[in-house]
Motif scaffolding. Structure first.
Motif, PDB file in Angstrom:
ATOM      1  N   THR A   8       0.963  -1.089  -0.069  1.00 41.92           N
ATOM      2  CA  THR A   8      -0.044   0.024   0.011  1.00 41.92           C
ATOM      3  C   THR A   8       0.897   1.112   0.141  1.00 41.92           C
ATOM      4  N   ASN A  11       1.420   7.624  -3.920  1.00 44.80           N
ATOM      5  CA  ASN A  11       2.113   8.460  -4.899  1.00 44.80           C
ATOM      6  C   ASN A  11       1.746  10.046  -4.644  1.00 44.80           C
ATOM      7  N   SER A 253      -1.980  10.164  -4.669  1.00 45.14           N
ATOM      8  CA  SER A 253      -3.067   9.077  -5.120  1.00 45.14           C
ATOM      9  C   SER A 253      -2.704   7.986  -4.000  1.00 45.14           C
ATOM     10  N   LYS A 255      -2.824   4.145  -3.057  1.00 47.78           N
ATOM     11  CA  LYS A 255      -3.040   2.761  -3.970  1.00 47.78           C
ATOM     12  C   LYS A 255      -2.662   1.674  -2.987  1.00 47.78           C
ATOM     13  N   THR A 307     -11.407   0.516  -8.865  1.00 46.55           N
ATOM     14  CA  THR A 307     -10.629  -0.680  -9.577  1.00 46.55           C
ATOM     15  C   THR A 307     -10.691  -0.258 -11.076  1.00 46.55           C
ATOM     16  N   GLU A 338      -3.958  -3.436  -8.850  1.00 47.24           N
ATOM     17  CA  GLU A 338      -3.872  -2.268  -8.254  1.00 47.24           C
ATOM     18  C   GLU A 338      -5.337  -1.536  -8.142  1.00 47.24           C
ATOM     19  N   GLU A 340      -7.166   2.109  -6.504  1.00 47.89           N
ATOM     20  CA  GLU A 340      -7.108   3.204  -5.811  1.00 47.89           C
ATOM     21  C   GLU A 340      -7.818   3.737  -4.600  1.00 47.89           C
ATOM     22  N   GLY A 343      -7.737   9.386  -5.040  1.00 47.67           N
ATOM     23  CA  GLY A 343      -6.702  10.019  -5.806  1.00 47.67           C
ATOM     24  C   GLY A 343      -7.371  10.577  -6.995  1.00 47.67           C
ATOM     25  N   LYS A 344      -6.618  10.513  -7.963  1.00 51.85           N
ATOM     26  CA  LYS A 344      -7.195  11.238  -9.338  1.00 51.85           C
ATOM     27  C   LYS A 344      -8.487  10.605  -9.894  1.00 51.85           C
ATOM     28  N   ASN A 346     -10.510   8.502  -7.721  1.00 49.42           N
ATOM     29  CA  ASN A 346     -11.535   8.474  -6.753  1.00 49.42           C
ATOM     30  C   ASN A 346     -11.287   9.227  -5.795  1.00 49.42           C
TER      31      ASN A 346
END
Ligand SMILES: *Cc1c(COP(=O)(O)O)cnc(C)c1O
Length: 389
Positions: A8, A11, A253, A255, A307, A338, A340, A343-344, A346
């Protein structure tokens, strides 16, 4: 990302940060300085890396909450001006001066202490005066019946031989709230602040070099409050409605990757307390992301993560180290895929709203167990694992 401790990670897009800085500079225009708020490890983004990025981009000032946070920046090689917004014990004045850190002064008693300590060293401490215009937290109280006394104290403290009073500031309590009442409150705070400044300048004959008050809401909405410098935090990191309105980009972000997939029949209770029961044959993913990483337990059964096949709802109580998501209709999402968390793709704003909190709390909650991965020009330039091992 190659395997780290728990798969986990956060970014941190330094290009987005630099973009936001430039967009905000264009928004505030020439002649207004920019103070980046990097308290609380830059809202969880990493204060040294954020500070370095802002220093390179040409920002004028950074602000933190404590001397420890200020020292972290200095030890990290950041040389630009740094303001401590909170209290510093008087025995630390020498350190403040040695490391060229600016201290906030919030009342006469502290002004006297700081001035005396600086004089003992034969030096001066750079300070900003904090005026309480209605936040009712820190600062010289100057409202209504306190105006004359407050102004008199500030005038006196501006003359103290151990202090170099560089700036004066106040903090808005409702600049990011909607409605007439909030608007009137902010206007009142701003007028009071301006009145305090002009009275002090008139009586002391000194001019403040940096007058500042605009946090995120005021930076975005009230240009008249920009004065000599703006002081946004959340906006800089690209979160909230004002960031969206200004076209800013979210910097973090968060992840993770699916750790395990389990199949359950309908009627299966999921996680502690059995607060979620499957209503169909369910393909459930286990994420290595729990409340010890910053996934607030109060978000249990409320959050959704993103997702490659769209949003997946979180099911059952969020545990310390894990949480479950429904992947029943998402056949291509499997072990190792992966996801999220926010982030961008969600928006953190949505997760915050679902949990009855604010984006500030969710980004600050990302714990030291989550490595930060710094990206510049689309490349990983640094990985920071705050956990020691
Ligand atoms: C945290 C803080 C800010 C930044 O607030 P945002 O809402 O994130 O813009 C500005 N000024 C002071 C005094 C603060 O404590």
């Amino acid at each position: 990302m190659s395997s780290t401790l728990r798969r986990t990670w956060a970014n941190i897009d330094l290009d987005a940060l630099a973009y936001n800085y430039r967009a905000l500079k264009a928004h505030i225009g020439e002649g207004v300085k920019f103070m980046g708020i990097v308290k609380a490890d830059a809202y969880g983004h990493g204060s040294v890396q954020v500070g370095r990025c802002l220093e390179e981009a040409g920002a004028d000032y950074l602000a933190v909450s404590s001397i420890d946070e200020a020292m972290e920046l200095r030890v990290g090689g950041i040389t630009m001006p740094v303001l401590i917004l909170g209290h510093t014990p008087r025995d630390q004045v020498e350190k403040l001066i040695d490391y060229d850190i600016t201290q906030t002064i919030t009342c006469e008693a502290k002004a006297i202490n700081y001035s005396n300590e600086a004089m003992k060293l034969g030096k001066t401490l750079k300070v900003h005066i904090k005026v309480d215009t209605g936040m009712s937290r820190l600062g010289y109280l100057c409202d209504d019946g306190f105006f004359d006394g407050g102004v008199a104290n500030i005038v006196e403290d501006c003359q103290m031989p151990g202090l170099d009073v560089e700036g004066i500031f106040t903090h808005f309590a409702m600049a990011d709230e909607d409605g007439e009442e909030a608007l009137a409150y902010t206007r009142h705070q701003f007028k009071l602040f301006c009145d305090v400044i002009s009275s002090v300048e008139e009586r002391s004959g000194k001019k403040f070099r940096i007058r500042h008050c605009a946090n995120t809401g005021a930076t975005a909405r009230f240009p008249e409050t920009h004065l000599d410098m703006v002081r946004p935090g959340l906006l800089l990191y690209g979160y909230g409605d004002y960031a969206r309105d200004l076209g800013l980009q979210p910097v973090m972000s968060l992840k993770t990757a699916v750790q395990t997939i389990k199949h359950y029949p309908a009627g299966t209770k999921i996680s502690y307390g059995g607060t979620f029961t499957t209503d169909r044959k369910t393909r459930m993913g286990v994420l290595p992301y729990g409340y010890a990483d910053g996934f607030l337990r109060s978000l249990s059964n409320k959050a959704q993560v993103m997702t490659s096949e769209g949003p997946a709802r979180q099911c059952g109580r969020i545990c310390m180290d894990m949480s479950m998501i429904d992947l029943t209709d998402k056949h291509s999402v499997g072990v190792g895929s992966e996801v999220e968390i926010f982030g961008k793709l969600n928006p953190v704003e949505e997760m915050a709203a679902a949990g009855g909190t604010i984006p500030y709390e969710l980004v600050c909650a990302v714990s030291k167990r989550v490595p930060r991965v710094y990206l510049k020009d689309g490349q990983v330039i640094e990985r920071e694992l705050l956990l020691r091992f």
